[in-house]
Design a protein around this motif. Structure first.
Motif, short mmCIF file in Angstrom:
data_model
loop_
_atom_site.label_atom_id
_atom_site.label_comp_id
_atom_site.label_asym_id
_atom_site.label_seq_id
_atom_site.Cartn_x
_atom_site.Cartn_y
_atom_site.Cartn_z
N HIS A 110 0.54 2.16 -3.60
CA HIS A 110 -0.73 1.87 -4.24
C HIS A 110 -1.86 2.04 -3.22
O HIS A 110 -1.99 1.24 -2.31
N THR A 128 0.81 -1.22 0.00
CA THR A 128 0.00 0.00 0.00
C THR A 128 0.85 1.27 0.00
O THR A 128 0.31 2.36 -0.17
N LEU A 154 -5.41 1.76 -1.66
CA LEU A 154 -6.49 0.79 -1.81
C LEU A 154 -7.79 1.50 -2.14
O LEU A 154 -8.07 2.58 -1.60
N THR A 155 -8.58 0.88 -2.99
CA THR A 155 -9.91 1.43 -3.30
C THR A 155 -10.84 1.06 -2.14
O THR A 155 -10.56 0.13 -1.37
N GLU A 209 -13.49 -0.54 -2.33
CA GLU A 209 -13.91 -1.92 -2.55
C GLU A 209 -12.85 -2.90 -2.05
O GLU A 209 -13.18 -3.92 -1.44
N GLU A 210 -11.58 -2.58 -2.28
CA GLU A 210 -10.50 -3.44 -1.79
C GLU A 210 -10.46 -3.45 -0.27
O GLU A 210 -10.29 -4.51 0.36
N VAL A 211 -10.63 -2.29 0.34
CA VAL A 211 -10.64 -2.20 1.80
C VAL A 211 -11.77 -3.04 2.37
O VAL A 211 -11.58 -3.81 3.33
N GLU A 212 -12.94 -2.96 1.79
CA GLU A 212 -14.09 -3.74 2.26
C GLU A 212 -13.84 -5.24 2.11
O GLU A 212 -14.14 -6.03 3.00
N GLU A 213 -13.27 -5.65 0.98
CA GLU A 213 -12.98 -7.07 0.77
C GLU A 213 -11.95 -7.57 1.76
O GLU A 213 -12.07 -8.67 2.30
N ILE A 214 -10.93 -6.76 2.04
CA ILE A 214 -9.92 -7.15 3.03
C ILE A 214 -10.55 -7.26 4.42
O ILE A 214 -10.26 -8.21 5.16
#
Length: 120
Positions: free
Chosen positions: A100, A97, A102-103, A105-110
């Motif tokens: 890069h 990170t 995180l979007t 959506e990526e934060v939620e998925e993690i």
């Protein structure tokens, strides 16, 4: 399980098998001829190497998976984190990170992955 190393072409061929398994070795010969311009003998040689590594089994001309694609790449990812970040997942995430963002959506998925891992 022993560490499994694949070259770039072996990995592409393994992906081809994972996408289609179970598959006949004769069908693999046709697909490899199209994708890699391999001869039958080359296909069988590479298939045998992948079977010897414990990824697949070729039983009477039918190739099946002994390890799923997900299992294989999970092992490779774990090995990468162990070798590169002394086994520290937080250190890997920090490095990832750093360059890069995180979007959402990526934060939620993690977050969902962490919740599932905590639940066991």
């Amino acid at each position: 399980m022993a560490e499994i190393q694949l070259g770039v072409i072996e990995a592409r061929f393994a992906d081809m098998i994972w996408e289609r398994a179970p598959i006949t070795s004769s069908e693999l010969v046709k697909l490899a001829a199209e994708a890699f311009q391999w001869k039958r003998t080359t296909t069988h040689t590479v298939l045998k190497r992948l079977c010897d590594k414990g990824l697949f089994e070729n039983n009477k001309g039918t190739v099946t998976c002994l390890i799923s694609r997900g299992q294989f790449y999970s092992m490779q990812s774990r090995r990468f984190v162990e070798d590169t970040f002394d086994g520290s997942l937080p250190a890997f995430i920090a490095a990832f990170t750093n360059q890069h963002a995180l979007t959402p959506e990526e934060v939620e998925e993690i977050r969902k992955m962490i919740d599932r891992a905590q639940e066991g």
